[in-house]
Design a protein around this motif. Structure first.
Motif, PDB file in Angstrom:
ATOM      1  N   SER A  47       0.902  -1.582  -0.049  1.00 49.80           N
ATOM      2  CA  SER A  47       0.169   0.013   0.175  1.00 49.80           C
ATOM      3  C   SER A  47       0.994   1.067  -0.279  1.00 49.80           C
ATOM      4  O   SER A  47       0.447   2.084  -0.406  1.00 49.80           O
ATOM      5  CB  SER A  47      -0.606  -0.519   1.236  1.00 49.80           C
ATOM      6  N   ASP A  95      -6.505  -0.362   1.163  1.00 46.46           N
ATOM      7  CA  ASP A  95      -5.686  -0.223   1.015  1.00 46.46           C
ATOM      8  C   ASP A  95      -5.092   1.183   2.078  1.00 46.46           C
ATOM      9  O   ASP A  95      -4.112   1.633   2.159  1.00 46.46           O
ATOM     10  CB  ASP A  95      -5.688   0.555  -0.720  1.00 46.46           C
ATOM     11  N   HIS A  98      -4.276   0.263   5.530  1.00 41.28           N
ATOM     12  CA  HIS A  98      -2.728  -0.387   5.347  1.00 41.28           C
ATOM     13  C   HIS A  98      -1.657   1.046   5.284  1.00 41.28           C
ATOM     14  O   HIS A  98      -1.068   0.747   5.993  1.00 41.28           O
ATOM     15  CB  HIS A  98      -2.634  -1.335   4.197  1.00 41.28           C
TER      16      HIS A  98
END
Length: 302
Positions: A47, A95, A98
């Motif tokens: 990410s 995403d 993370h």
């Protein structure tokens, strides 16, 4: 879309290396992310690399700044708009989650609460797909595994020989049936070795999984039913040996070229088999969401 690690700005690579630093001795100094499982660290790094990829394309001048000074609400707004061209808000929220954890490790002295709030709003507004996997119970997944194995046996009997295709079908059925009864994590499933993790006592097989092969770092033991133990016996005696190179290793799930299946290959295989059977794929993680009437409780080693 990810900026390769080797091309990250030097400061980012240095900080990420320190974050993940781990020592062989538990009393050695370790980085703040050293306790995370390897798949989790890969997810965080991916990410962060994706965000750096965005900067390299759209805001390359920011890469010359220190990591914490590149990120503000406007940059994140542009990043989210860029990501929306290729994925939905559910994926973006994961995403961002993370990414926030990664940047929190890299820049621990900064306050990233505002990024958490944005992530939660995007997740709340995301349109969720119908949970079709809820329509598939553990019993149905177990039955599918049995059907695949029975079909492989019947086809091999009709041909009077066991082909590689029969071996793969039986192997895949055994994976699905075992997962329906004992929903292991994908990394643990791929790590199973005959004689080490898969052990036999009398007529019954069991799984003895050491702490280093589990995400929670706790040793587990699972007894395997007599029915599945018999299926394992047949797999080991007649089907596994028909997979080229299976004799070269002790991996339970033999693949071609003399090596065990890795977790990604198992993931793809289960999705392919379940898609063909149900019209939609079942991820390995979704086995744990199915009605767990067949799931056996582990014996936790102390």
């Amino acid at each position: 879309m990810q900026l390769p690690y080797a091309t990250w700005p030097e400061e980012d690579r240095k900080r990420w290396g320190v974050v993940n630093m781990s020592g062989a001795d538990p009393f050695d100094d370790c980085g703040p992310a050293a306790h995370l499982a390897e798949p989790t660290r890969r997810a965080l790094q991916g990410s962060y690399a994706r965000f750096l990829g965005f900067l390299s394309i759209k805001r390359s001048g920011l890469l010359a700044r220190p990591p914490g000074e590149r990120i503000d609400r406007k940059v994140i707004t542009n990043y989210v708009a860029w990501r929306r061209r290729s994925c939905g808000d559910s994926a973006i929220a994961i995403d961002l989650h993370h990414f926030r954890l990664a940047i929190g490790f890299i820049c621990p002295d900064s306050d990233w609460a505002w990024l958490l709030a944005i992530t939660k709003r995007i997740a709340a507004q995301a349109s969720h797909k119908p949970p079709r996997h809820h329509l598939v119970t553990s019993e149905r997944l177990y039955k599918l595994g049995m059907e695949l194995m029975d079909r492989a046996v019947a086809s091999a009997d009709a041909c009077e020989s066991i082909s590689k295709a029969h071996a793969f079908e039986y192997r895949d059925g055994l994976i699905i049936a075992l997962l329906a009864a004992i929903p292991l994590r994908r990394r643990t499933l791929a790590a199973l070795r005959i004689g080490k993790h898969l052990v036999k006592s009398g007529m019954i097989w069991s799984l003895d999984i050491p702490a280093e092969d589990t995400k929670t770092r706790r040793a587990l033991e699972y007894p395997i039913s007599a029915e599945l133990s018999g299926r394992i016996d047949l797999y080991l005696a007649k089907f596994r040996c028909r997979i080229p190179g299976a004799s070269a290793h002790a991996g339970l799930w033999a693949a071609e070229r003399g090596r065990p299946m890795d977790d990604g290959t198992i993931y793809d295989t289960v999705r392919r088999r379940t898609r063909k059977a149900f019209g939609f794929p079942i991820n390995l993680h979704r086995f744990r969401h199915a009605a767990a009437t067949l799931c056996q409780a582990p014996i936790r080693s102390t």
